[in-house]
Design a protein around this motif. Sequence first.
Motif, PDB file in Angstrom:
ATOM      1  N   UNK A   1      32.133  39.586  33.571  1.00 53.48           N
ATOM      2  CA  UNK A   1      33.334  38.883  33.145  1.00 53.48           C
ATOM      3  C   UNK A   1      32.969  37.908  32.045  1.00 53.48           C
ATOM      4  N   UNK A   2      33.759  37.879  30.971  1.00 53.25           N
ATOM      5  CA  UNK A   2      33.439  37.045  29.826  1.00 53.25           C
ATOM      6  C   UNK A   2      33.483  35.566  30.187  1.00 53.25           C
ATOM      7  N   UNK A   3      32.697  34.763  29.453  1.00 58.85           N
ATOM      8  CA  UNK A   3      32.635  33.324  29.696  1.00 58.85           C
ATOM      9  C   UNK A   3      31.480  32.963  30.599  1.00 58.85           C
ATOM     10  N   UNK A   4      31.114  31.672  30.585  1.00 63.19           N
ATOM     11  CA  UNK A   4      30.038  31.224  31.454  1.00 63.19           C
ATOM     12  C   UNK A   4      30.596  30.627  32.742  1.00 63.19           C
ATOM     13  N   UNK A   5      29.710  30.272  33.660  1.00 60.63           N
ATOM     14  CA  UNK A   5      30.145  29.802  34.967  1.00 60.63           C
ATOM     15  C   UNK A   5      30.913  28.486  34.879  1.00 60.63           C
ATOM     16  N   UNK A   6      30.525  27.625  33.947  1.00 61.73           N
ATOM     17  CA  UNK A   6      31.251  26.355  33.776  1.00 61.73           C
ATOM     18  C   UNK A   6      32.690  26.623  33.375  1.00 61.73           C
ATOM     19  N   UNK A   7      32.890  27.554  32.459  1.00 57.12           N
ATOM     20  CA  UNK A   7      34.241  27.912  32.022  1.00 57.12           C
ATOM     21  C   UNK A   7      35.040  28.501  33.178  1.00 57.12           C
ATOM     22  N   UNK A   8      34.400  29.327  33.985  1.00 56.91           N
ATOM     23  CA  UNK A   8      35.093  29.941  35.111  1.00 56.91           C
ATOM     24  C   UNK A   8      35.569  28.884  36.101  1.00 56.91           C
ATOM     25  N   UNK A   9      34.725  27.914  36.403  1.00 52.10           N
ATOM     26  CA  UNK A   9      35.097  26.876  37.370  1.00 52.10           C
ATOM     27  C   UNK A   9      36.258  26.035  36.857  1.00 52.10           C
ATOM     28  N   UNK A  10      36.238  25.704  35.563  1.00 54.29           N
ATOM     29  CA  UNK A  10      37.318  24.923  34.995  1.00 54.29           C
ATOM     30  C   UNK A  10      38.612  25.736  34.945  1.00 54.29           C
TER      31      UNK A  10
END
Length: 299
Positions: free
Chosen positions: A8-17
């Motif tokens: 899934x695109x994006x990093x883990x920080x982006x996913x959490x936000x």
Amino acid sequence: MNNWPGTTYGNEWMHKWLIRILRHTDVRILYAFVSVFVIPVCLMTCRSRGIAYRYFRRRIGMGRLKSAWMTYVNHCLFAQIVIDKFAMYAGKTFDVTVENYESFQHLASQEQGFVLLSSHIGNYEIAGYTLVSKRKRFNALVFAGEKASVMQNRSRLFRHTNINMIATSPDMSHLFEIDKALQDGEIVSIPADRINGSSKHIELDFLGAKAKFPLGPFAVATTRSLDVLAVNVMKTSLRSYRIYVAPLPYDKTSSRQEQIRQLSAAYIRELERLVATYPAQWFNYFEFWSEGEKQGKSE
């Protein structure tokens, strides 16, 4: 053939936000923001633009202007489906209906295990929250390199269901887990339209041209002559999905090679039927057809 990274695109920080935002925000607001500000930039910078355009132009048979417009629509729908996935992680729900649910229920009530073949169309992950069985464990084959944030949220949502995730492995050890699950009479879900790991494939006529499909999913099912269902989940409105369950018939008394031929042909027929109904929800962003590998960006 396949240069998609599998995650899934994006990093883990982006996913959490994103999950935090979706807890307090209507998904339609993010739909609009992405459609206006994100997708146009992606179309200018990503090679998926040309791949999607050629799909609409060559395989669906649309004109140049309509193919260009549908390329934009396709990317917007893909973004919406990704948002929907994270909206579920944030606790939101969607209206889901199931077509031919009785076929799943019938096989789930039997002693023998069976196989579900999925595709990268629509939003298959929703099937994992809907097609559950108290009697049989549901084993879903997933990409091992997926982001930890995605895997953690899947595990959290699956915690109260009878679902187990089998991660693909470079040494192909996941095949032993799949075989053990089927031997124990469980359900195994495998994507059947994307080659990952093993290079073994079967070339089939799909939407008017030759395309390579992984041999593994069809080989797994025919090794034990198991019943097989095609399961695909299509977005039908802003807040609704429809799960299509279709039995894939094949002659279990014929030779192994013939079983694979018949099963793969049945899978292709169902996939073509759904792609014809939902052409904008085809989300394989690599040169899927053999002619695309040779011709590249000629159009």
